[in-house]
Design an enzyme around this catalytic site. Sequence first.
Site, PDB file in Angstrom:
ATOM      1  N   GLY A  11     125.042  63.904  79.182  1.00 21.51           N
ATOM      2  CA  GLY A  11     125.442  64.726  80.327  1.00 21.51           C
ATOM      3  C   GLY A  11     124.258  65.063  81.195  1.00 21.51           C
ATOM      4  O   GLY A  11     123.106  64.746  80.873  1.00 21.51           O
ATOM      5  N   ASP A 128     124.550  82.533  79.827  1.00 21.61           N
ATOM      6  CA  ASP A 128     125.316  81.378  80.311  1.00 21.61           C
ATOM      7  C   ASP A 128     126.229  80.851  79.205  1.00 21.61           C
ATOM      8  O   ASP A 128     126.252  79.648  78.927  1.00 21.61           O
ATOM      9  CB  ASP A 128     124.361  80.283  80.798  1.00 21.61           C
ATOM     10  CG  ASP A 128     125.072  79.264  81.697  1.00 21.61           C
ATOM     11  OD1 ASP A 128     126.192  79.563  82.163  1.00 21.61           O
ATOM     12  OD2 ASP A 128     124.515  78.177  81.916  1.00 21.61           O
TER      13      ASP A 128
END
Length: 413
Positions: A11, A128
């Site tokens: 990714g 996050d």
Amino acid sequence: MNRYKTVGKIGEGTFSEVLKTLSLKDGNYYACKKMKQLFKSTEQVNNLREIQALRRLSPHPNILILHEVVFERKSGCLALICELMDMNIYELIRGRRQPLAEDKVRNYMYQLCKSLEHIHKNGIFHRDVKPENILIKQDLLKLGDFGSCRSVFSKQPYTEYISTRWYRAPECLLTDGYYSYKMDIWSAGCVLFEISSLHPLFPGTNELDQISKIHDVLGTPHSAVLRKFKQSRAMNFEFPSKKGTGLMKQLPSVSPECLSLLSAMVEYDPDQRISASEALQHAYFSESRALERQSLHHKLLLIEKANTANSMNYLLRIAGQSRRQQALKSLPEPIIRHHGPTFPVELPKLNVSGVSKTVSYPMLKFQSVFPTPANNGKLPIVPHFKYFDAKFEKEPHEKARLKPYQLPSIERK
């Protein structure tokens, strides 16, 4: 990076890309997080928050393991070599038509709360928490990507827009960076809803729409709560009074315990929001706690059995050594045998033919060099001798010589 071979790309994010790599040293696969930013020195690398956080938080079963930090000084490239997991939570639920079983959801959420309790206890909050940063490998869950983490004790205000919008707590949206570790709990509640329903809880298109989505479900908060946020905001805001639809309408098929925990995690007021350690004691995780105690008890039994076996083996070795020593003591003394005769033997006489009588040689007389009464304390003069082929000679003033003799030959029989 010459010790790792890139296999594929997993990714890519704003600040890094993640690659699947093969270690040429041990033959294992790892996840390589390659930073897009270039670094100038080792000191700058060591001061990176993500590296410091992973080193401080390890080891923990629900925190991603950092195996190695690879920094190339010439190029300035930095890569973090981490353990490779199967997928993240987003990849797990993406494209699914049927929600996950509640037991699996409970297991994943219990491990997520364990990871949050650990990092908060160590003075770090993630900032996050979202499905893409929660990694799984079969039934094991680990929290990763600590690039946005901060210290609990650092001075406010923080960066305003740090977490992904859909998982951003109201205090992050309505203040100028005055939020705390409780924002991680809000994000974890949003994750709980998403893996239970397969769609996000508050999918806002911008910050204002995000607040509107929150009010649609939870309702407009009390004016006292809004005043807390206005004190740390340069601009004033007013929201129309709205009664939310509630979480039960959004999740009609889950248990009441799950709804109770979710409501406590997405509490609008951060001061009233549940903490990670309190969440672990919630009734929703009663079965998880029981399984954990059972597993821990089983591990302790195995350790105790291993220690007992080692102790018994040690005692048996000691007992065996003691028995051998006793057996050696009970043995009779060994008999020492001499190879020679036990009675005296007279050596045979040697008969030599040709020898009729014993030959004697005159002995030289040397005067003492020490003072005696005879020489009145004076040292006598010692004559010097020279040796030539078994003959002694005096100095030229001495005329006496030794008479040479020859031994008779010996005949061997």
